[in-house]
Design a protein around this motif. Structure first.
Motif, mmCIF file in Angstrom:
data_model
loop_
_atom_site.group_PDB
_atom_site.id
_atom_site.type_symbol
_atom_site.label_atom_id
_atom_site.label_comp_id
_atom_site.label_asym_id
_atom_site.label_seq_id
_atom_site.Cartn_x
_atom_site.Cartn_y
_atom_site.Cartn_z
ATOM 1 N N ASN A 77 0.816 -1.218 0.000
ATOM 2 C CA ASN A 77 0.000 0.000 0.000
ATOM 3 C C ASN A 77 0.850 1.269 0.000
ATOM 4 O O ASN A 77 0.333 2.361 -0.263
ATOM 5 C CB ASN A 77 -0.934 0.018 1.219
ATOM 6 C CG ASN A 77 -2.064 -0.984 1.094
ATOM 7 O OD1 ASN A 77 -2.452 -1.346 -0.015
ATOM 8 N ND2 ASN A 77 -2.592 -1.433 2.224
ATOM 9 N N ALA A 102 -6.258 4.867 -9.318
ATOM 10 C CA ALA A 102 -6.569 5.591 -8.079
ATOM 11 C C ALA A 102 -7.592 4.807 -7.257
ATOM 12 O O ALA A 102 -7.447 4.656 -6.034
ATOM 13 C CB ALA A 102 -7.099 6.984 -8.409
ATOM 14 N N LYS A 103 -8.602 4.292 -7.919
ATOM 15 C CA LYS A 103 -9.650 3.556 -7.214
ATOM 16 C C LYS A 103 -9.129 2.231 -6.667
ATOM 17 O O LYS A 103 -9.533 1.789 -5.583
ATOM 18 C CB LYS A 103 -10.845 3.344 -8.141
ATOM 19 C CG LYS A 103 -11.601 4.648 -8.406
ATOM 20 C CD LYS A 103 -12.776 4.461 -9.345
ATOM 21 C CE LYS A 103 -13.532 5.774 -9.523
ATOM 22 N NZ LYS A 103 -14.668 5.657 -10.481
ATOM 23 N N HIS A 105 -6.225 1.726 -5.530
ATOM 24 C CA HIS A 105 -5.458 2.051 -4.315
ATOM 25 C C HIS A 105 -6.285 2.791 -3.262
ATOM 26 O O HIS A 105 -5.737 3.244 -2.263
ATOM 27 C CB HIS A 105 -4.231 2.886 -4.685
ATOM 28 C CG HIS A 105 -3.165 2.125 -5.413
ATOM 29 N ND1 HIS A 105 -2.375 1.175 -4.795
ATOM 30 C CD2 HIS A 105 -2.767 2.147 -6.710
ATOM 31 C CE1 HIS A 105 -1.529 0.661 -5.672
ATOM 32 N NE2 HIS A 105 -1.742 1.233 -6.840
ATOM 33 N N VAL A 107 -7.778 5.692 -3.458
ATOM 34 C CA VAL A 107 -7.630 7.153 -3.456
ATOM 35 C C VAL A 107 -8.941 7.748 -3.954
ATOM 36 O O VAL A 107 -9.297 7.602 -5.127
ATOM 37 C CB VAL A 107 -6.459 7.615 -4.362
ATOM 38 C CG1 VAL A 107 -6.315 9.128 -4.313
ATOM 39 C CG2 VAL A 107 -5.170 6.925 -3.945
ATOM 40 N N LYS A 108 -9.673 8.439 -3.077
ATOM 41 C CA LYS A 108 -11.005 8.934 -3.437
ATOM 42 C C LYS A 108 -10.947 10.301 -4.107
ATOM 43 O O LYS A 108 -11.555 10.518 -5.155
ATOM 44 C CB LYS A 108 -11.880 8.973 -2.186
ATOM 45 C CG LYS A 108 -12.165 7.570 -1.630
ATOM 46 C CD LYS A 108 -13.011 7.613 -0.380
ATOM 47 C CE LYS A 108 -13.260 6.200 0.150
ATOM 48 N NZ LYS A 108 -14.047 6.218 1.408
ATOM 49 N N TYR A 110 -8.901 12.119 -6.113
ATOM 50 C CA TYR A 110 -7.679 11.957 -6.918
ATOM 51 C C TYR A 110 -7.513 13.015 -8.004
ATOM 52 O O TYR A 110 -6.471 13.089 -8.640
ATOM 53 C CB TYR A 110 -7.694 10.576 -7.591
ATOM 54 C CG TYR A 110 -8.903 10.363 -8.472
ATOM 55 C CD1 TYR A 110 -8.930 10.843 -9.780
ATOM 56 C CD2 TYR A 110 -10.027 9.699 -7.985
ATOM 57 C CE1 TYR A 110 -10.052 10.681 -10.576
ATOM 58 C CE2 TYR A 110 -11.143 9.528 -8.780
ATOM 59 C CZ TYR A 110 -11.157 10.026 -10.072
ATOM 60 O OH TYR A 110 -12.263 9.863 -10.861
ATOM 61 N N ARG A 113 -4.491 15.420 -7.720
ATOM 62 C CA ARG A 113 -3.262 14.623 -7.868
ATOM 63 C C ARG A 113 -3.081 14.205 -9.324
ATOM 64 O O ARG A 113 -1.970 14.249 -9.863
ATOM 65 C CB ARG A 113 -3.330 13.391 -6.956
ATOM 66 C CG ARG A 113 -2.180 12.407 -7.092
ATOM 67 C CD ARG A 113 -0.859 13.007 -6.678
ATOM 68 N NE ARG A 113 0.192 12.003 -6.579
ATOM 69 C CZ ARG A 113 1.479 12.281 -6.455
ATOM 70 N NH1 ARG A 113 1.875 13.542 -6.397
ATOM 71 N NH2 ARG A 113 2.375 11.321 -6.355
ATOM 72 N N HIS A 150 -1.054 7.212 -5.755
ATOM 73 C CA HIS A 150 -1.369 7.021 -4.334
ATOM 74 C C HIS A 150 -0.234 7.491 -3.414
ATOM 75 O O HIS A 150 -0.163 7.079 -2.257
ATOM 76 C CB HIS A 150 -1.698 5.547 -4.056
ATOM 77 C CG HIS A 150 -0.571 4.593 -4.357
ATOM 78 N ND1 HIS A 150 -0.029 4.464 -5.608
ATOM 79 C CD2 HIS A 150 0.122 3.729 -3.560
ATOM 80 C CE1 HIS A 150 0.935 3.556 -5.580
ATOM 81 N NE2 HIS A 150 1.049 3.108 -4.350
ATOM 82 N N TYR A 151 0.626 8.376 -3.910
ATOM 83 C CA TYR A 151 1.720 8.955 -3.108
ATOM 84 C C TYR A 151 2.620 7.882 -2.476
ATOM 85 O O TYR A 151 2.774 7.827 -1.252
ATOM 86 C CB TYR A 151 1.170 9.843 -1.984
ATOM 87 C CG TYR A 151 0.387 11.041 -2.443
ATOM 88 C CD1 TYR A 151 1.024 12.252 -2.722
ATOM 89 C CD2 TYR A 151 -0.997 10.974 -2.584
ATOM 90 C CE1 TYR A 151 0.302 13.368 -3.133
ATOM 91 C CE2 TYR A 151 -1.729 12.080 -3.001
ATOM 92 C CZ TYR A 151 -1.076 13.274 -3.275
ATOM 93 O OH TYR A 151 -1.787 14.372 -3.686
#
Length: 302
Positions: A77, A102-103, A105, A107-108, A110, A113, A150-151
């Motif tokens: 993660n 994004a989804k 991971h 990430v809502k 996004y 980003r 996701h950084y």
């Protein structure tokens, strides 16, 4: 420096083949680390182990100070991974591909980003283009953007520029340089020695073993040899003559020969006489600093 990756006596075999043969290395937080070697050296197996995609036979492999075998999901993660065959969805646009990852991971929010990454990778003008209509270099940039959505704290890149055109390669390296400014650790594999030169630290790998580690300049200095570059009237014949009739190490690079000397002043006289006796004219001769190619070939022939 704080270690973000620690490998100790790591071993992975496939049948009778030791793909990773008892290797140890450390990667510091915030650095660009290169695992360097030819195809079949064990680079991809190592990076897949570090990403929690392959189990290992013995030894220890830690990311963020935690053993991968017992903390797989937690580690995954927090990392990004760009494989040799990264799977993009050709029937989705650039925007839609990034949204999809994004989804995955979780990430809502996004959108901001995603815009940053598109600007970062210079893909913003093409965001509505289908992935199947992108060039090889643009696909790699999109794959990179998907890996970063996701950084992640560390990004694993497996031969990211193989098969990419020279201009896209240059752009890719500019992006990596900017990533390092953002304090993202990058662990990459490559077979290109010019790319290895750009890394903070490297490990040379061959046939499952680590054969040298350190900063590129340290690795090059480690062989402690004088290297003379020769351009001759008949380079292939000259190479064969030196190789057959002397104990000196000789390497052929295109139209040039590199000869390694322990004592250049004394030993070159032997080479000069050998070539003159065989009617080979030396067109140019100069001392050159060791290259990573010199070091690699030297180490695998010992």
């Amino acid at each position: 420096m704080e270690s973000i990756v620690e490998i100790n006596n790591l071993k992975k075999s496939f049948g009778e083949i030791d793909a990773v043969d008892n290797i140890s290395l450390e990667v510091s937080k915030g650095e660009l680390f290169g695992l360097v070697g030819p195809d079949g050296a064990g680079k991809t197996t190592t990076i897949r182990i570090l990403c929690g995609l392959l189990n290992y036979d013995s030894g220890s492999a830690k990311v963020f100070g935690k053993e991968i075998s017992t903390n797989r999901k937690e580690i995954q993660n927090q990392i990004g991974y760009l494989s040799q065959k990264f799977s993009l969805y050709g029937d989705l646009t650039i925007d839609e591909n990034i949204e999809f990852f994004a989804k995955i991971h979780g990430v809502k929010k996004y959108e901001q980003r995603r815009n940053e990454l598109l600007e970062f990778t210079r893909l913003l003008p093409f965001r509505d283009r289908l992935a199947e209509h992108l060039s090889g270099g643009m696909k790699q940039k999109l794959a990179l953007a998907c890996s970063l959505i996701h950084y992640p704290k560390i990004l694993f890149l497996d031969e990211p520029t193989t098969g990419v055109d020279p201009i896209s390669r240059r752009d890719f390296w500019k992006i990596l340089a900017n990533m390092l400014k953002e304090k993202i650790t990058v662990f990459m594999t490559t077979s290109y020695m010019d790319e290895a030169e750009r890394c903070n630290n490297i490990a040379l790998m061959n046939k499952g073993k680590i054969i040298s580690t350190g900063a590129p300049e340290e690795v090059k200095a480690s062989i402690n040899k004088s290297i003379v570059e020769l351009v001759c009237s008949d380079v292939r014949t000259a190479y064969s003559i030196i190789k057959k009739n002397s104990t000196l190490e000789v390497q052929l690079f295109g139209d040039r020969i590199n000869v390694m000397f322990n004592n250049y002043a004394d030993e070159y006289k032997i080479i000069d006489e050998l070539l003159r006796n065989n009617k080979i004219e030396v067109l140019s001769r100069k001392l050159v600093p060791p290259s990573l190619e010199n070091v690699f070939f030297h180490l695998i022939t010992q």
